[in-house]
Write an enzyme that holds these catalytic residues in place. Structure first.
Site, PDB file in Angstrom:
ATOM      1  CG  HIS A   1      -6.083  -2.268   8.605  1.00 20.97           C
ATOM      2  ND1 HIS A   1      -6.175  -0.955   9.001  1.00 20.97           N
ATOM      3  CD2 HIS A   1      -4.778  -2.592   8.802  1.00 20.97           C
ATOM      4  CE1 HIS A   1      -4.997  -0.520   9.396  1.00 20.97           C
ATOM      5  NE2 HIS A   1      -4.130  -1.497   9.292  1.00 20.97           N
TER       6      HIS A   1
ATOM      7  CG  ASP B   1      -0.349  -0.555   2.483  1.00 21.83           C
ATOM      8  OD1 ASP B   1       0.892  -0.580   2.587  1.00 21.83           O
ATOM      9  OD2 ASP B   1      -1.105  -0.956   3.371  1.00 21.83           O
TER      10      ASP B   1
ATOM     11  CD  GLU C   1      -8.875   0.848   7.391  1.00 24.54           C
ATOM     12  OE1 GLU C   1      -8.840  -0.091   8.217  1.00 24.54           O
ATOM     13  OE2 GLU C   1      -8.317   1.932   7.598  1.00 24.54           O
TER      14      GLU C   1
ATOM     15  CG  ASN D   1      -9.137  -1.546  11.707  1.00 23.80           C
ATOM     16  OD1 ASN D   1      -8.189  -2.223  11.283  1.00 23.80           O
ATOM     17  ND2 ASN D   1      -9.574  -0.484  11.070  1.00 23.80           N
TER      18      ASN D   1
HETATM   19  C1  F6R Z   1       1.231  -1.469   6.173  1.00 25.62           C
HETATM   20  C2  F6R Z   1       0.037  -2.286   6.253  1.00 25.62           C
HETATM   21  C3  F6R Z   1      -0.830  -2.260   7.463  1.00 25.62           C
HETATM   22  C4  F6R Z   1      -0.075  -2.606   8.737  1.00 25.62           C
HETATM   23  C5  F6R Z   1      -0.999  -2.554   9.939  1.00 25.62           C
HETATM   24  C6  F6R Z   1      -0.270  -2.827  11.239  1.00 25.62           C
HETATM   25  O1  F6R Z   1       1.853  -1.635   4.922  1.00 25.62           O
HETATM   26  O2  F6R Z   1      -0.241  -2.954   5.327  1.00 25.62           O
HETATM   27  O3  F6R Z   1      -1.894  -3.170   7.275  1.00 25.62           O
HETATM   28  O4  F6R Z   1       0.477  -3.888   8.619  1.00 25.62           O
HETATM   29  O5  F6R Z   1      -1.597  -1.281  10.021  1.00 25.62           O
HETATM   30  O6  F6R Z   1       0.595  -1.763  11.486  1.00 25.62           O
HETATM   31  P1  F6R Z   1       1.716  -1.872  12.633  1.00 25.62           P
HETATM   32  O7  F6R Z   1       2.639  -2.919  12.214  1.00 25.62           O
HETATM   33  O8  F6R Z   1       2.355  -0.503  12.623  1.00 25.62           O
HETATM   34  O9  F6R Z   1       0.990  -2.173  13.886  1.00 25.62           O
END
Ligand code: F6R
Length: 245
Positions: A138, A67, A143, A136
């Site tokens: 995702h 992303d 999302e 959450n």
């Molecule tokens: C980032 C991504 C997100 C993160 C998720 C967890 O490229 O794809 O889905 O993996 O938000 O973020 P952290 O690791 O910062 O808790």
């Protein structure tokens, strides 16, 4: 799915780094699907050390990231492109032209999403996709919503994701409101998916995703259907799961 229990973040990071390095050793020209955020940082720094020692060679490896924020240029210090270069690519022997991320500055989303899906297709798909998990549920920036979206698409970030990611910005108002993300089919078509989940703030999401029903309200739950899904999680993230998995 397979569960690999780790003691803590460091242990989980080393285990994930081992899995990625085995993939690259077995297939040097493999396609790695990569993630940003806090979760993969430990694995990336371990891989950097092994690469410096000559234990793993990324010279033929290709990457596609999950992303990118809409509106941030690749050199903006909060863009995911900058994150990947700063935390990984600049420290390993990968050819930068073999690394791919969505272009956050392309405002024509139909064009950008089609381009990115074609990049993934032309590479022959992803051999190993690394995932984190949002509090959450995702994955990428898919999302919680009413239906799974298949291909790369532009999403409105939820209030909880904006709040969670504000720790990387000066304040919450600076967090972009939209992102490009790979879709669920892109992720599900990866030949192997490895998720790293650590810390107590992921415990509820891990429980709901893997001990509950498969539903787009809990996007990570779709991984229950993946034929080669590996969850590497530490004790804190598994505190609600107990021995249910
Ligand atoms: C980032 C991504 C997100 C993160 C998720 C967890 O490229 O794809 O889905 O993996 O938000 O973020 P952290 O690791 O910062 O808790």
């Amino acid at each position: 799915m397979r569960l690999i229990r780790a003691k803590d973040y460091q242990d989980a990071s080393r285990k994930v780094a081992n899995i990625i390095s085995a993939q690259v050793i077995l297939k040097p020209d493999c396609v790695l699907g990569l993630a940003t955020g806090s979760s993969p940082l430990g694995a990336y720094s371990q891989l950097i050390k092994w690469c410096e020692r000559g234990d793993v060679d990324f010279s033929k490896t290709k990457t596609v990231n999950l992303d990118e924020y809409v509106g941030l240029s690749a050199d903006h210090d909060q863009s995911y492109s900058y994150f990947m270069h700063h935390n990984f690519f600049d420290h390993i022997n990968i050819d930068p032209s073999n690394t791919n991320l969505p272009n956050g500055l392309e405002m024509d989303d139909a064009k950008e999403c089609a381009r990115y899906d074609k990049v993934i297709r032309d590479l022959g798909g992803v051999d190993l996709q690394l995932l984190g998990i949002g509090a959450n549920g995702h994955i990428g920036f898919n999302e919680p919503t009413v239906e799974f979206v298949t291909g790369t698409h532009r999403v409105d970030l939820t209030a909880s994701t904006i709040a969670a990611n504000s720790r990387f910005f000066e304040n919450e108002s600076m967090v972009p409101r939209q992102a490009y993300t790979m879709g669920m089919l892109d992720i599900m078509q990866a030949r192997r998916v490895v998720m790293i989940a650590t810390g107590a703030n992921k415990a509820q999401a891990v429980y709901d995703a893997f001990c509950g029903p498969v539903t787009p309200q809990m996007p990570a739950s779709i991984m229950q259907l993946h034929p080669d899904f590996v969850l590497v999680a530490d004790e804190a993230a598994l505190s609600l799961v107990g021995d249910k998995l």
